[in-house]
Design a protein around this motif. Structure first.
Motif, PDB file in Angstrom:
ATOM      1  N   SER A   7       0.796   2.119 -17.034  1.00  0.00           N
ATOM      2  CA  SER A   7       1.938   2.073 -16.118  1.00  0.00           C
ATOM      3  C   SER A   7       3.254   2.357 -16.843  1.00  0.00           C
ATOM      4  N   ASN A   8       3.430   1.772 -18.028  1.00  0.00           N
ATOM      5  CA  ASN A   8       4.672   2.005 -18.769  1.00  0.00           C
ATOM      6  C   ASN A   8       4.751   3.432 -19.302  1.00  0.00           C
ATOM      7  N   GLY A   9       3.632   3.955 -19.776  1.00  0.00           N
ATOM      8  CA  GLY A   9       3.614   5.329 -20.251  1.00  0.00           C
ATOM      9  C   GLY A   9       3.938   6.308 -19.141  1.00  0.00           C
ATOM     10  N   MET A  10       3.329   6.129 -17.969  1.00  0.00           N
ATOM     11  CA  MET A  10       3.591   7.008 -16.839  1.00  0.00           C
ATOM     12  C   MET A  10       5.048   6.934 -16.399  1.00  0.00           C
TER      13      MET A  10
ATOM     14  N   PHE B 250       0.772   7.492 -24.801  1.00  0.00           N
ATOM     15  CA  PHE B 250       1.358   8.832 -24.820  1.00  0.00           C
ATOM     16  C   PHE B 250       0.606   9.788 -23.886  1.00  0.00           C
ATOM     17  N   ALA B 251      -0.691   9.585 -23.716  1.00  0.00           N
ATOM     18  CA  ALA B 251      -1.427  10.370 -22.730  1.00  0.00           C
ATOM     19  C   ALA B 251      -0.923  10.056 -21.325  1.00  0.00           C
TER      20      ALA B 251
ATOM     21  N   PHE C 200       2.244  11.947 -20.400  1.00  0.00           N
ATOM     22  CA  PHE C 200       2.005  13.310 -19.903  1.00  0.00           C
ATOM     23  C   PHE C 200       1.590  13.279 -18.436  1.00  0.00           C
ATOM     24  N   VAL C 201       0.775  12.289 -18.070  1.00  0.00           N
ATOM     25  CA  VAL C 201       0.364  12.163 -16.672  1.00  0.00           C
ATOM     26  C   VAL C 201       1.576  11.849 -15.798  1.00  0.00           C
ATOM     27  N   GLY C 202       2.428  10.943 -16.274  1.00  0.00           N
ATOM     28  CA  GLY C 202       3.619  10.573 -15.518  1.00  0.00           C
ATOM     29  C   GLY C 202       4.579  11.731 -15.314  1.00  0.00           C
ATOM     30  N   GLY C 203       4.612  12.650 -16.261  1.00  0.00           N
ATOM     31  CA  GLY C 203       5.502  13.791 -16.153  1.00  0.00           C
ATOM     32  C   GLY C 203       4.906  14.965 -15.414  1.00  0.00           C
ATOM     33  N   SER C 204       3.638  14.835 -14.964  1.00  0.00           N
ATOM     34  CA  SER C 204       2.971  15.930 -14.276  1.00  0.00           C
ATOM     35  C   SER C 204       3.236  15.882 -12.773  1.00  0.00           C
TER      36      SER C 204
END
Length: 203
Positions: free
Chosen positions: A98-101, A26-27, A30-34
């Motif tokens: 990678s999947n979270g981002m 989940f962290a 947030f990085v992927g959406g930044s």
């Protein structure tokens, strides 16, 4: 191994790693959406997913093709994350990040479009995603524990500690029911994604 006591012991062993996997994933969202996310790489991944979807749409039975493709890819990724975690826990961490981002980036794209982001998430991600993520988190939890207990085993052997490989052996034993749980979860997730999610996303 499959006894109630054995399963509880296995869960107690990996629970902390499972929580770590959830937090890291989940962290990474947030990085992927930044704005600082690696956009080129993630756009390339989304294009590959779109190509797979188009190839599935061209088959005689898209639902069946989607089921086997999704199940195969997720099983391979999960088992590799679990098994190759022995190499410093690098593989499971890379899978989570990678999947979270990628998911975070996808949600950010939807949020900046004219589409209803909550509708897209509810229809395209949640039906199967909750089940699928539980399987991935479990696989990565075992992978990270494999890596840590392997390194500790080497260190404890070199320093003359008693039973240096006992935690690693317990992890390996617990991984057998863990794999069974992962296969069941991913099979259910693939069924849901190839039917319910597919129909909702197409409506």
């Amino acid at each position: 191994m499959f006894s109630r006591q054995g399963l509880l012991q296995t869960w107690n062993d990996v629970r902390g790693y499972f929580i770590f996997a959830c937090i890291l994933f989940f962290a990474s969202m947030f990085v992927g959406g930044s704005s600082d996310a690696p956009v080129d790489w993630m756009n390339g991944q989304l294009r590959e997913i779109q190509k797979l979807r188009e190839s599935i749409e061209g088959t005689d039975n898209p639902e069946r093709a989607m089921f086997f493709l999704i199940l195969g890819k997720n099983l391979l990724a999960s088992l590799m994350a679990m098994g190759f975690g022995i190499v410093g826990a690098i593989m499971p961490i890379a899978v989570l990040v990678s999947n979270g981002m990628l998911i975070g980036y996808f949600i950010s794209l939807v949020a900046h479009s004219d589409k209803n982001v909550w509708g897209v998430v509810a229809k395209g991600l949640l039906p199967h995603g909750i089940i699928e993520l539980c399987a991935i988190f479990l696989a990565c939890a075992f992978g990270v524990r494999f890596g840590i207990t392997f390194i500790r085993g080497i260190w404890r052997s070199l320093t003359g500690k008693s039973e240096p490989w006992q935690p690693f052996a317990r992890t390996a034993s617990g991984a057998i029911p863990g794999i069974a749980a992962i296969v069941i979860l991913l099979t259910v997730a693939a069924i849901v994604e190839s039917t319910i999610t597919y129909w909702l996303a197409s409506s």
